[in-house]
Design an enzyme around this catalytic site. Sequence first.
Site, mmCIF file in Angstrom:
data_model
loop_
_atom_site.group_PDB
_atom_site.id
_atom_site.type_symbol
_atom_site.label_atom_id
_atom_site.label_comp_id
_atom_site.label_asym_id
_atom_site.label_seq_id
_atom_site.Cartn_x
_atom_site.Cartn_y
_atom_site.Cartn_z
ATOM 1 N N ARG A 160 0.819 -1.203 0.000
ATOM 2 C CA ARG A 160 0.000 0.000 0.000
ATOM 3 C C ARG A 160 0.861 1.265 0.000
ATOM 4 O O ARG A 160 0.484 2.301 -0.508
ATOM 5 C CB ARG A 160 -0.955 0.021 1.201
ATOM 6 C CG ARG A 160 -2.132 0.998 0.991
ATOM 7 C CD ARG A 160 -2.953 1.228 2.255
ATOM 8 N NE ARG A 160 -2.178 1.911 3.254
ATOM 9 C CZ ARG A 160 -1.904 1.435 4.466
ATOM 10 N NH1 ARG A 160 -2.366 0.278 4.839
ATOM 11 N NH2 ARG A 160 -1.170 2.136 5.301
ATOM 12 N N TYR A 218 -15.741 17.502 -15.621
ATOM 13 C CA TYR A 218 -16.228 16.121 -15.575
ATOM 14 C C TYR A 218 -17.248 16.004 -14.435
ATOM 15 O O TYR A 218 -17.001 16.477 -13.318
ATOM 16 C CB TYR A 218 -15.018 15.208 -15.322
ATOM 17 C CG TYR A 218 -15.322 13.745 -15.308
ATOM 18 C CD1 TYR A 218 -15.621 13.062 -16.475
ATOM 19 C CD2 TYR A 218 -15.297 13.024 -14.115
ATOM 20 C CE1 TYR A 218 -15.888 11.704 -16.459
ATOM 21 C CE2 TYR A 218 -15.558 11.662 -14.090
ATOM 22 C CZ TYR A 218 -15.857 11.015 -15.274
ATOM 23 O OH TYR A 218 -16.126 9.674 -15.243
ATOM 24 N N LYS A 264 -8.387 6.212 -19.605
ATOM 25 C CA LYS A 264 -8.736 6.668 -20.952
ATOM 26 C C LYS A 264 -7.538 6.489 -21.907
ATOM 27 O O LYS A 264 -7.129 5.380 -22.131
ATOM 28 C CB LYS A 264 -9.218 8.116 -20.871
ATOM 29 C CG LYS A 264 -10.201 8.381 -19.711
ATOM 30 C CD LYS A 264 -11.538 7.675 -19.901
ATOM 31 C CE LYS A 264 -12.427 7.731 -18.668
ATOM 32 N NZ LYS A 264 -12.656 9.055 -18.086
ATOM 33 N N ASP A 285 -6.846 18.884 -15.127
ATOM 34 C CA ASP A 285 -7.138 17.518 -15.567
ATOM 35 C C ASP A 285 -6.831 17.474 -17.059
ATOM 36 O O ASP A 285 -7.491 18.123 -17.864
ATOM 37 C CB ASP A 285 -8.616 17.211 -15.279
ATOM 38 C CG ASP A 285 -9.023 15.795 -15.685
ATOM 39 O OD1 ASP A 285 -8.382 15.210 -16.576
ATOM 40 O OD2 ASP A 285 -10.022 15.288 -15.120
#
Length: 408
Positions: free
Chosen positions: A69, A123, A220, A195
């Site tokens: 982690r 978004y 994406k 972004d």
Amino acid sequence: MKKPDRSSWKLDTLLVHSTEQDHVTEATGIPTVQPIYASTTYLHSDAETLDYALGGALPSGEQAYAYARQGNPNAHALESILGQAEAGVGAVVFGSGMAAIHAALLAADLAPGSKVLAAQDLYGTTITLLRKIFIPTGVEVVFCDLYGTDAAARIELEQPDVVYVETLSNPLVKLIDLDTIGAAARKVGAVSIVDSTFTTPYLVRPIEHGFDLVVHSTTKYMGGHGDSTGGVVISAKNALLDLLRTYANMLGAMLSPFESHLIMRGLKTLTLRMERQCDNALQVACFLQQHPAVERVHYPGLPGHPQHELATRLLEHGRFGGLLAFELKAQSRAAAFHFMDNLQLCLRAATLGDVFSQVSYPPIASHRNLTESERQSMGITEGCIRLSVGIENVEDIINDLDQALTSR
Ligand SMILES: *Cc1c(COP(=O)(O)O)cnc(C)c1O
């Protein structure tokens, strides 16, 4: 570390300790592709080295791992590449684009009373994140039009602590003037976050235009094959990078070794895919622009587009991205559904940036939580279709769009 003699171990012991020592060496051959490190924990030669590893690095400064982690070799390799690709001091990868955006906003040190100035066409889930997570903690969020010539004046007037934008808006692909916004944010001492999912470092590297943090949904274009979910934040400053790492670890928002591997594989063909997708998109935009069933095409690569000059200046390689939007002459939901249902090659799906061409209808997807009049005020009509152009042969894409546009 002493090598144990496994020959005397009973079955229950052997099964538990079977793989610890089986590492490849130069003598057995080094793999050309990094193996997937499916290990949650890492062994060290002695307790003192483990102590350093838990602190994150060896005395030599070399990266060391202790618990997955906190970091693993696959995620770390991906972070090195993306940090360099975006001209940042480093990067932190996350389990999704949204986890990356959340951490970027936390790293910007939002506290009760601080103000975020955000572009209005963000978004959808990013808008929800700001509304549901940050506003209830006392953060003020102002959404406004940052695409016009008065954007810098607006930033100076609002004096925000954070400026949050996207390189290209969804779905109308309006372009942000990164130089102007980056400089205005710096002038008022705001952390600037962008972004850049729609553009990728192939088209623009926002840190070179003055931005502090760049986020991507690697789901994406970066991954590009529709088989992995991930996100990344690239930082221009070491102090912000340390905070991002702390949040990734604390929120448990890290990217798994397997997803890191898939995204690394996808990245190998990013520039080839972008070249093809951008070139296909320009040809598709030109085709749609002269089609009798199409009212209007939104694509900054078209010479008549109001932002064509800005796009030519800002985006590299004389290319303008793989995304476009267009409006059907018949401005209705029924006409949009009819068009989508008649497509045979382009997929009806909720993603973008994959190797396949794909359409989405904003009123039922990205903008479904808005009313029709809210959408109208953003310029999103009921006949608006977003198209993510893939790497197929462009004639096949155009023929498919043509037959779906003319079918009765
Ligand atoms: C998809 C997307 C996101 C969210 O990314 P996930 O990987 O789905 O969490 C954020 N911003 C933009 C521009 C996107 O297209």
